[in-house]
Design an enzyme around this catalytic site. Structure first.
Site, PDB file in Angstrom:
ATOM      1  N   LYS A   1     -55.745 -22.014   4.264  1.00  0.00           N
ATOM      2  CA  LYS A   1     -54.327 -21.738   4.036  1.00  0.00           C
ATOM      3  C   LYS A   1     -53.723 -22.539   2.900  1.00  0.00           C
ATOM      4  O   LYS A   1     -53.057 -21.990   2.039  1.00  0.00           O
ATOM      5  CB  LYS A   1     -53.539 -21.969   5.323  1.00  0.00           C
ATOM      6  CG  LYS A   1     -53.568 -20.739   6.185  1.00  0.00           C
ATOM      7  CD  LYS A   1     -52.843 -20.937   7.488  1.00  0.00           C
ATOM      8  CE  LYS A   1     -53.079 -19.741   8.365  1.00  0.00           C
ATOM      9  NZ  LYS A   1     -53.118 -20.067   9.771  1.00  0.00           N
TER      10      LYS A   1
ATOM     11  N   HIS B   1     -36.465 -17.685  10.904  1.00  0.00           N
ATOM     12  CA  HIS B   1     -36.340 -16.375  10.253  1.00  0.00           C
ATOM     13  C   HIS B   1     -34.854 -16.214   9.910  1.00  0.00           C
ATOM     14  O   HIS B   1     -34.128 -15.456  10.544  1.00  0.00           O
ATOM     15  CB  HIS B   1     -36.805 -15.307  11.250  1.00  0.00           C
ATOM     16  CG  HIS B   1     -37.045 -13.955  10.657  1.00  0.00           C
ATOM     17  ND1 HIS B   1     -36.743 -13.636   9.352  1.00  0.00           N
ATOM     18  CD2 HIS B   1     -37.575 -12.834  11.210  1.00  0.00           C
ATOM     19  CE1 HIS B   1     -37.067 -12.372   9.143  1.00  0.00           C
ATOM     20  NE2 HIS B   1     -37.575 -11.865  10.242  1.00  0.00           N
TER      21      HIS B   1
ATOM     22  N   ARG C   1     -43.502 -14.565   4.013  1.00  0.00           N
ATOM     23  CA  ARG C   1     -43.748 -14.582   5.456  1.00  0.00           C
ATOM     24  C   ARG C   1     -45.140 -15.147   5.685  1.00  0.00           C
ATOM     25  O   ARG C   1     -46.096 -14.735   5.026  1.00  0.00           O
ATOM     26  CB  ARG C   1     -43.660 -13.180   6.050  1.00  0.00           C
ATOM     27  CG  ARG C   1     -44.281 -13.140   7.451  1.00  0.00           C
ATOM     28  CD  ARG C   1     -43.926 -11.933   8.229  1.00  0.00           C
ATOM     29  NE  ARG C   1     -42.511 -11.902   8.526  1.00  0.00           N
ATOM     30  CZ  ARG C   1     -41.988 -11.100   9.458  1.00  0.00           C
ATOM     31  NH1 ARG C   1     -42.753 -10.285  10.144  1.00  0.00           N
ATOM     32  NH2 ARG C   1     -40.693 -11.110   9.682  1.00  0.00           N
TER      33      ARG C   1
ATOM     34  N   ARG D   1     -40.245  -3.921   9.322  1.00  0.00           N
ATOM     35  CA  ARG D   1     -38.876  -3.816   8.795  1.00  0.00           C
ATOM     36  C   ARG D   1     -38.518  -4.919   7.805  1.00  0.00           C
ATOM     37  O   ARG D   1     -37.805  -4.655   6.835  1.00  0.00           O
ATOM     38  CB  ARG D   1     -37.857  -3.646   9.911  1.00  0.00           C
ATOM     39  CG  ARG D   1     -37.629  -4.719  10.869  1.00  0.00           C
ATOM     40  CD  ARG D   1     -37.365  -4.219  12.272  1.00  0.00           C
ATOM     41  NE  ARG D   1     -38.633  -4.165  12.963  1.00  0.00           N
ATOM     42  CZ  ARG D   1     -38.994  -3.217  13.788  1.00  0.00           C
ATOM     43  NH1 ARG D   1     -38.183  -2.257  14.073  1.00  0.00           N
ATOM     44  NH2 ARG D   1     -40.157  -3.256  14.350  1.00  0.00           N
ATOM     45  N   THR D   2     -39.005  -6.130   7.995  1.00  0.00           N
ATOM     46  CA  THR D   2     -38.578  -7.202   7.085  1.00  0.00           C
ATOM     47  C   THR D   2     -39.070  -6.945   5.658  1.00  0.00           C
ATOM     48  O   THR D   2     -38.324  -7.092   4.693  1.00  0.00           O
ATOM     49  CB  THR D   2     -39.070  -8.571   7.593  1.00  0.00           C
ATOM     50  OG1 THR D   2     -38.598  -8.747   8.929  1.00  0.00           O
ATOM     51  CG2 THR D   2     -38.532  -9.697   6.739  1.00  0.00           C
TER      52      THR D   2
END
Ligand code: ASP
Length: 312
Positions: free
Chosen positions: A83, A135, A105, A55-56
């Site tokens: 990373k 968030h 994200r 959904r985000t």
């Protein structure tokens, strides 16, 4: 408003109310047959998702498109680069492409801060969930949903009682909600087994309880958190059944809530574990509304960060 939205703590009381009010105005667009405003025409919004999301990601995409921005979806999952390097290289690419906003994200807490403060890019950075940290747009859409039901859609949430239940340890939703709800004047109680509370929770602006039944009769909103099994490297509770019995929301517990209280969940739900299907689909549940409100909130955030001086 700050230039970036990295933490719910970036928002002052007035900033938060401005986002909520703007979202309410923009919500009208989503109700129209033609769901589009020209506001961000020519601006580029990049969705940079290093971690799964349903959904985000689609919510940010819908929000940017409804404001006529160009949207680039960059799913960086599966990259084998370490990373730090991968984030830097990706950032330089986005800068070269002329991104005006980057929605990120990442499974590493702090990745959005790194991106915003590294000097690699000049875009506005929006944290769409970083590790177990924050968030903020989820907290905003939750506050919006509470305000619609508990405060007639206006002002703040002063004096409202919100109970947040479950896997607080792994939840960026809980931390952002506690910070934002405190800013908006609400009283928050966290309920969790001691093993699922983070170190230092005593310094958070909220109360903590191990007993779910106690705060229910005085709660205006009850937020159930997902048990985040993918982040668990040990046994945090004896069994799923035991967890559901002590910390799950079923019809018996829901009946302890006041008449007006709402039941929330950020999704995705583990039906039968932290919440039964009966309650998730029941009359107090606003879980689907939360998703709808997410689009309006993200429209407001992009609008305010990217252009917001002129009226919507
Ligand atoms: N969807 C929310 C998040 O990304 C909550 C969850 O995954 O449990 O943090």
């Amino acid at each position: 408003m700050n230039r970036h939205l990295l933490s719910a703590a970036d928002l002052t009381h007035d900033d938060a109310v401005l986002v909520l009010d703007t979202a309410r105005e923009l919500a009208a667009v989503s109700g129209r047959a033609v769901k589009k405003l020209p506001t961000l025409r020519g601006r580029t919004v990049v969705n940079l998702f290093f971690e799964d999301s349903t959904r985000t990601r689609i919510s940010f995409e819908a929000a940017a498109k409804r404001l006529s921005a160009d949207v680039i979806n960059f799913s960086a999952k599966g990259s084998s680069v370490s990373k730090g390097e991968s984030l830097k290289d990706t950032a330089l690419t986005l800068q070269a492409m002329g991104a005006d906003a980057v929605v990120i994200r990442h499974s590493a807490s702090g990745a959005p801060h790194r991106l915003a403060h590294s000097g690699w890019i000049s875009a506005a950075v929006v944290n769409a969930g970083d590790g177990t940290h924050e968030h903020p747009t989820q907290a905003l859409l939750d506050a919006y949903t509470m305000r619609e039901h508990l405060a007639d859609g206006a002002g703040d949430l002063a004096g409202r009682r919100v109970t947040i239940v479950g896997d607080v340890l792994h939840s960026r939703v809980a931390r952002s909600n506690v910070l934002l709800l405190h800013t908006l004047g609400a009283h928050v109680t966290l309920v969790a087994p001691p093993t699922l509370l983070p170190v230092g929770v005593a310094t958070w602006p909220c109360e903590v309880s191990y007993d779910l039944d106690a705060p229910l009769p005085a709660s205006d909103a009850l937020m159930m958190l997902r048990v985040q099994r993918e982040r668990m490297d040990a046994a945090f509770f004896p069994s799923e059944r035991e967890y559901a019995r002590r910390y799950g929301l079923d019809a018996r517990r829901a009946a302890l809530l006041p008449e007006h209280a709402i039941v929330m969940h950020p999704g995705p739900m583990n039906r039968g574990m932290e919440i039964t299907a009966e309650v998730a689909d029941g009359p107090r549940s606003v879980i689907v509304e939360q998703v709808t409100n997410g689009v309006s909130i993200r429209m407001a955030v992009l609008y305010l960060l990217l252009g917001g001086a002129e009226p919507a």
